[in-house]
Each structure stands twice: as structure tokens, then as C-alpha cells.
Design a protein around this motif. Structure first.
Motif, PDB file in Angstrom:
ATOM      1  N   LEU A 114       0.822  -1.216   0.000  1.00 44.17           N
ATOM      2  CA  LEU A 114       0.000   0.000   0.000  1.00 44.17           C
ATOM      3  C   LEU A 114       0.861   1.274   0.000  1.00 44.17           C
ATOM      4  O   LEU A 114       0.544   2.239  -0.708  1.00 44.17           O
ATOM      5  CB  LEU A 114      -0.905  -0.047   1.242  1.00 44.17           C
ATOM      6  N   GLU A 115       1.952   1.261   0.760  1.00 43.93           N
ATOM      7  CA  GLU A 115       2.790   2.473   0.892  1.00 43.93           C
ATOM      8  C   GLU A 115       3.409   2.889  -0.438  1.00 43.93           C
ATOM      9  O   GLU A 115       3.842   4.022  -0.581  1.00 43.93           O
ATOM     10  CB  GLU A 115       3.966   2.299   1.859  1.00 43.93           C
ATOM     11  N   LYS A 116       3.491   1.977  -1.373  1.00 44.81           N
ATOM     12  CA  LYS A 116       4.139   2.324  -2.645  1.00 44.81           C
ATOM     13  C   LYS A 116       3.118   2.768  -3.711  1.00 44.81           C
ATOM     14  O   LYS A 116       3.419   2.793  -4.895  1.00 44.81           O
ATOM     15  CB  LYS A 116       4.963   1.125  -3.166  1.00 44.81           C
ATOM     16  N   ILE A 117       1.894   3.084  -3.264  1.00 45.32           N
ATOM     17  CA  ILE A 117       0.874   3.534  -4.221  1.00 45.32           C
ATOM     18  C   ILE A 117       0.421   4.948  -3.850  1.00 45.32           C
ATOM     19  O   ILE A 117       0.047   5.212  -2.697  1.00 45.32           O
ATOM     20  CB  ILE A 117      -0.341   2.581  -4.240  1.00 45.32           C
ATOM     21  N   GLU A 118       0.494   5.838  -4.817  1.00 47.10           N
ATOM     22  CA  GLU A 118       0.032   7.215  -4.599  1.00 47.10           C
ATOM     23  C   GLU A 118      -1.175   7.448  -5.508  1.00 47.10           C
ATOM     24  O   GLU A 118      -1.234   6.888  -6.606  1.00 47.10           O
ATOM     25  CB  GLU A 118       1.196   8.132  -5.018  1.00 47.10           C
ATOM     26  N   VAL A 119      -2.123   8.235  -5.024  1.00 49.26           N
ATOM     27  CA  VAL A 119      -3.291   8.563  -5.858  1.00 49.26           C
ATOM     28  C   VAL A 119      -3.350  10.078  -6.027  1.00 49.26           C
ATOM     29  O   VAL A 119      -3.185  10.826  -5.065  1.00 49.26           O
ATOM     30  CB  VAL A 119      -4.595   8.044  -5.209  1.00 49.26           C
ATOM     31  N   ILE A 120      -3.576  10.516  -7.236  1.00 48.34           N
ATOM     32  CA  ILE A 120      -3.623  11.952  -7.509  1.00 48.34           C
ATOM     33  C   ILE A 120      -4.824  12.238  -8.423  1.00 48.34           C
ATOM     34  O   ILE A 120      -5.139  11.435  -9.308  1.00 48.34           O
ATOM     35  CB  ILE A 120      -2.285  12.399  -8.143  1.00 48.34           C
ATOM     36  N   ILE A 121      -5.506  13.349  -8.161  1.00 42.66           N
ATOM     37  CA  ILE A 121      -6.644  13.696  -9.036  1.00 42.66           C
ATOM     38  C   ILE A 121      -6.111  14.397 -10.294  1.00 42.66           C
ATOM     39  O   ILE A 121      -5.263  15.288 -10.219  1.00 42.66           O
ATOM     40  CB  ILE A 121      -7.672  14.575  -8.296  1.00 42.66           C
ATOM     41  N   HIS A 122      -6.616  13.892 -11.414  1.00 36.71           N
ATOM     42  CA  HIS A 122      -6.207  14.441 -12.727  1.00 36.71           C
ATOM     43  C   HIS A 122      -7.509  14.610 -13.518  1.00 36.71           C
ATOM     44  O   HIS A 122      -7.992  13.680 -14.160  1.00 36.71           O
ATOM     45  CB  HIS A 122      -5.253  13.425 -13.378  1.00 36.71           C
ATOM     46  N   PRO A 123      -8.139  15.792 -13.391  1.00 34.78           N
ATOM     47  CA  PRO A 123      -9.512  15.964 -13.902  1.00 34.78           C
ATOM     48  C   PRO A 123      -9.683  15.661 -15.388  1.00 34.78           C
ATOM     49  O   PRO A 123     -10.761  15.274 -15.814  1.00 34.78           O
ATOM     50  CB  PRO A 123      -9.820  17.436 -13.623  1.00 34.78           C
ATOM     51  N   GLU A 124      -8.642  15.805 -16.183  1.00 36.58           N
ATOM     52  CA  GLU A 124      -8.804  15.617 -17.639  1.00 36.58           C
ATOM     53  C   GLU A 124      -8.804  14.149 -18.050  1.00 36.58           C
ATOM     54  O   GLU A 124      -9.144  13.829 -19.201  1.00 36.58           O
ATOM     55  CB  GLU A 124      -7.687  16.352 -18.401  1.00 36.58           C
ATOM     56  N   SER A 125      -8.404  13.232 -17.176  1.00 34.14           N
ATOM     57  CA  SER A 125      -8.331  11.784 -17.490  1.00 34.14           C
ATOM     58  C   SER A 125      -7.606  11.514 -18.811  1.00 34.14           C
ATOM     59  O   SER A 125      -8.100  10.767 -19.654  1.00 34.14           O
ATOM     60  CB  SER A 125      -9.725  11.140 -17.552  1.00 34.14           C
ATOM     61  N   ILE A 126      -6.453  12.107 -18.978  1.00 37.44           N
ATOM     62  CA  ILE A 126      -5.637  11.844 -20.172  1.00 37.44           C
ATOM     63  C   ILE A 126      -4.477  10.898 -19.808  1.00 37.44           C
ATOM     64  O   ILE A 126      -4.235   9.910 -20.498  1.00 37.44           O
ATOM     65  CB  ILE A 126      -5.089  13.167 -20.762  1.00 37.44           C
TER      66      ILE A 126
END
Ligand code: NDP
Ligand code: MG
Length: 382
Positions: free
Chosen positions: A228-240
Motif C-alpha cells: 500500500l505504501e508504494k501507491i500514490e493517488v492523484i486527481i487528474h480531472p482531464e483523465s488523459i
């Protein structure tokens, strides 16, 4: 010619799998089709693809399906497992929900290549699936989910390549620009207006709550053997950018394209080759790509999913089952949007730790569903 067993043929992913078959009839052939309740569409698909086998879980409208000599029909609860035929090369598991797990396990036992869209199977039964894969080295598990396909592509289609971390992108769903106050009054039809993707109802609501991203974090943990520690989540509104891999030297490799499931679905079918799709080439001058931090207060379901990932064992199974029922109640207009979190939390708190066996997961799944319904009935009487 690759022979495909398609489980969940009437759904959003299932119909797009059939588009790939239509696009490349010299490469792919449908040998079996499975649906849940949509007998009318299944009947049309049988007529067009003439599979050896077709199954329908809910036989209510079975009379709509005309018998064709070349197709053997199965109806009822466990009928979809009949769709995994001995002569198929690829099993596409694109049903929604926990019911996909048995199909994944059976396919691996039969040394098949599984093109997996159904994330709930891996969230609940990732340990069973990965243990079974070790015993069946000829079987393969290929991702269809766009983020996981992007990671797989960024790893050079080698799931075992070492990396420093995985970065999953999230659109933020239908309510990403709403305040928490505004979320109190949103309806199912508001939640179903996803800004970038057209998908089935359940996953579209999961995108709005970001439960979907929590499930995808767990899916990535199992697919890429990643803590789990090696996964980052980031919001990217354009979904490109569909997701990224950072390597030990801090180089980041990503996969990008206009948002369309065509690319990940077709790649899982054509692997190791890449075939033509109908997706337009990406125009780098068309828009600016932006990124935002995930606001955990606005997306409590995402936080809850990460907590259940940390708890491990049968907790992700309980989370996912409770979420299936809570989302169903929300879609029916029976509970408010923000209550989805309360119902899932209630079920998680009532869940007792069990080691992961198929029997324990079936029990956990059933209990979590009953906890949600118990709270729902209790709330109605208050
Ligand atoms: P849909 O709701 O559009 O389709 C679900 C499919 O599952 C339908 O064919 C449905 O049959 C079938 N089904 C449901 N319950 C049963 C059952 N008990 N027995 C047999 N068949 C059943 O969902 P999606 O296609 O959107 O999603 C499918 C899976 O893929 C989900 O796990 C989702 O998270 C994942 N996914 C979807 C993406 C997308 O773009 N749609 C993207 C990434 C992942 P029927 O309609 O006949 O009742
Ligand atoms: Mg996804």
C-alpha cells in the motif's frame, strides 16, 4: 484466431469487447456469452455471434431467447461458470461485483488467460487468485481497468519489472467541484453524470465517492505485488494520463490517450500485439493537464477503502460487498448519497476478522450485505 468467453456481455465493458471483435473479426471469435438479466440484448448477441454457449443468471425473461441449434443455453444462479469452455483462449470477466470471483478462479484452474475488468473479485479474493496463479503458471491475469492497463503498459507489459512506486490517477468523479455541503442533496441521476467516462451505474457512483479509486488501489496491490505504501493517488480531472510508474532512478513513465476503454480492453485481448482502435491520436495542444491532491474529507469512502486495505484479510471483501448494496440503495433513491459511507462503515465495524478462504469470503460477503440491509431497515423505523 483467439477464442473469447465473455462473461458480462450485456454490460458497458462487455459491449465494448464485442466492438473489438467486430473491428477485428480475423483475430477474435466469441465462443460463449454470459449475461445477468438483460435477456433481450443477450438474444440479439446470440443471433449475431452464434456462440457455442450462452448463459443467463436471472431467467425471468428467458423466453425472449430463441433456441438456436448451434448454441447451448444455461439459465440460473451459477450458470455463468458454464461459459468458461475448454476450448476458449481468453476469458473476459466483465460482470460487476463479487460474483465474478468464482469465474476468475475457475478460469485460472483451467489455465486460461483472464482479461479482468471486474475489480471486486480481486479486492475480495486477491490472495486466492494470486495463490492459484502460482499453482497454474500457464494461466495469465491481464488488466482491463484503464489505470492498471496504463501501469502494465508503463512497465513494458512486464508485471514483474521492479519499480519505486505506482501513481494512480483519478478523475474525481461527478462531484469533484462540489462542496461537502452541496453533496447532501445530490441524487442518483447527478452521480451518473461522469465528466469523462461512460460506464455502468455502479462504477460511476463509485467514481463519485472515489470508492472506485480505493478498490483500484487494492486491485493494483494484487496485480503488481505492491504494498500500500508504494501507491500514490492523484486527481487528474482531464483523465488523459491513465496512471504512471516511477522507477528507482525517479524516472516516471506514463500511458496517455483520450479517455476510452477501447485501448485497455483491446490490448488485453490482443496481447502481446497492439491492433488498430478507433481512438483518435492525442492532440497535445488541445488542453492543459492539471493535477490536484485528494481531499480525504470530501471522499470518506476512499479513506475507508484504504483503511480496509490496511486491515487486510476479509475486510476488503466486507467493504466491497457493503458498498455494492449501499450503492444499489442509493441508485434506487432509497438512501442519500452521503449515507453510502455510513452504511459501509457500519458493515465494516460489524465484520469479524477471518482468514481468506473461499468459504470465509462467501460468508463475509453475505454478512456484509445483511448488515447494510439491517441498518437500512433500522433507519426506516427510526
Ligand atoms: P455494467 O453494469 O454495465 O455491466 C455489468 C454486467 O454484469 C452486465 O452484463 C450484467 O448483466 C452482468 N451481471 C451483473 N450481475 C450478474 C450476475 N449475477 N450474473 C451474471 N451477470 C451479471 O458494468 P460495467 O461494464 O461498467 O463494469 C463491469 C466491471 O468492470 C465492474 O467490476 C467495473 O468495476 C469494471 N470496470 C468497468 C469500467 C467501465 O468503463 N465500464 C472501467 C473499469 C472497470 P445484465 O446487464 O444482463 O444484467
Ligand atoms: Mg479504472
Amino acid at each position: 484466431m483467439k477464442k473469447i468467453a465473455l462473461i458480462g456481455s450485456t454490460g458497458s465493458i462487455g459491449r465494448q469487447v464485442l466492438n473489438c471483435v467486430d473491428r477485428h473479426p480475423d483475430k477474435f471469435k466469441i465462443v460463449s456469452l454470459s449475461a445477468g438479466s438483460n435477456a433481450k440484448l443477450l438474444a440479439e448477441q446470440i443471433e449475431k455471434y452464434k456462440p457455442e454457449i450462452a448463459t443467463l443468471t436471472n431467467p425471468e425473461n428467458a423466453s425472449l431467447i430463441k433456441s438456436i441449434n448451434s448454441t447451448t443455453l444455461y439459465f440460473g444462479e451459477n450458470s455463468m461458470e458454464h461459459a468458461i469452455t475448454t476450448d476458449c483462449d481468453i476469458v473476459v470477466v466483465s460482470v460487476v461485483g463479487f460474483c465474478g470471483l468464482k469465474c476468475v478462479l475457475k478460469s485460472i484452474e483451467m489455465d486460461k488467460t483472464v482479461a479482468l475488468a471486474n475489480k471486486e473479485a480481486l479486492v475480495a479474493g486477491g490472495k486466492l487468485v494470486t495463490d492459484l496463479l502460482k499453482k497454474h503458471p500457464k494461466a495469465k491475469l491481464l488488466p482491463v481497468d484503464s489505470e492498471h492497463s496504463a501501469i502494465w503498459q508503463s512497465l513494458g507489459l512486464d508485471k514483474d519489472r521492479p519499480f519505486k512506486k505506482l501513481i494512480l490517477t483519478a478523475s474525481g468523479g461527478a462531484f469533484r467541484d462540489k462542496t461537502y455541503e452541496e453533496l447532501k442533496s445530490v441524487t442518483a441521476s447527478d452521480a451518473l453524470k461522469h465528466p469523462n467516462w461512460l460506464m455502468g451505474d455502479k462504477i460511476t457512483v463509485d467514481c463519485a465517492t472515489m470508492m472506485n479509486k480505493g478498490l483500484e488501489v487494492m486491485e493494483a496491490m494484487w496485480l503488481f505485488n505492491c504494498p500500500l505504501e508504494k501507491i500514490e493517488v492523484i486527481i487528474h480531472p482531464e483523465s488523459i494520463i491513465h496512471s504512471m510508474v516511477e522507477y528507482d532512478d525517479s524516472a516516471v513513465v506514463c500511458q496517455l490517450a483520450y479517455p476510452s476503454m477501447e485501448i485497455p480492453i483491446q490490448l488485453a485481448l490482443s496481447y502481446p500485439d497492439r491492433l488498430k482502435t478507433d481512438v483518435e491520436s492525442y492532440d497535445f495542444l488541445s488542453k492543459n493537464l492539471t493535477f490536484r491532491k485528494v481531499d480525504l474529507d470530501k471522499y470518506p469512502c476512499f479513506k475507508l477503502a484504504l483503511e480496509s486495505a490496511k486491515l487486510g484479510d476479509n475486510y476488503p471483501c466486507a467493504l466491497s460487498a457493503a458498498n455494492e448494496v449501499a450503492v444499489h440503495l442509493f441508485l434506487k433513491g432509497l438512501i442519500p448519497y452521503l449515507s453510502i459511507y455510513d452504511y459501509v462503515l457500519y458493515a465494516l465495524e460489524k465484520t469479524v476478522r477471518r482468514e481468506v478462504t473461499l468459504e470465509n469470503l462467501l460468508e463475509t460477503d453475505a454478512l456484509a450485505r445483511s448488515f447494510v440491509l439491517e441498518k437500512y431497515k433500522g433507519d426506516l423505523n427510526d
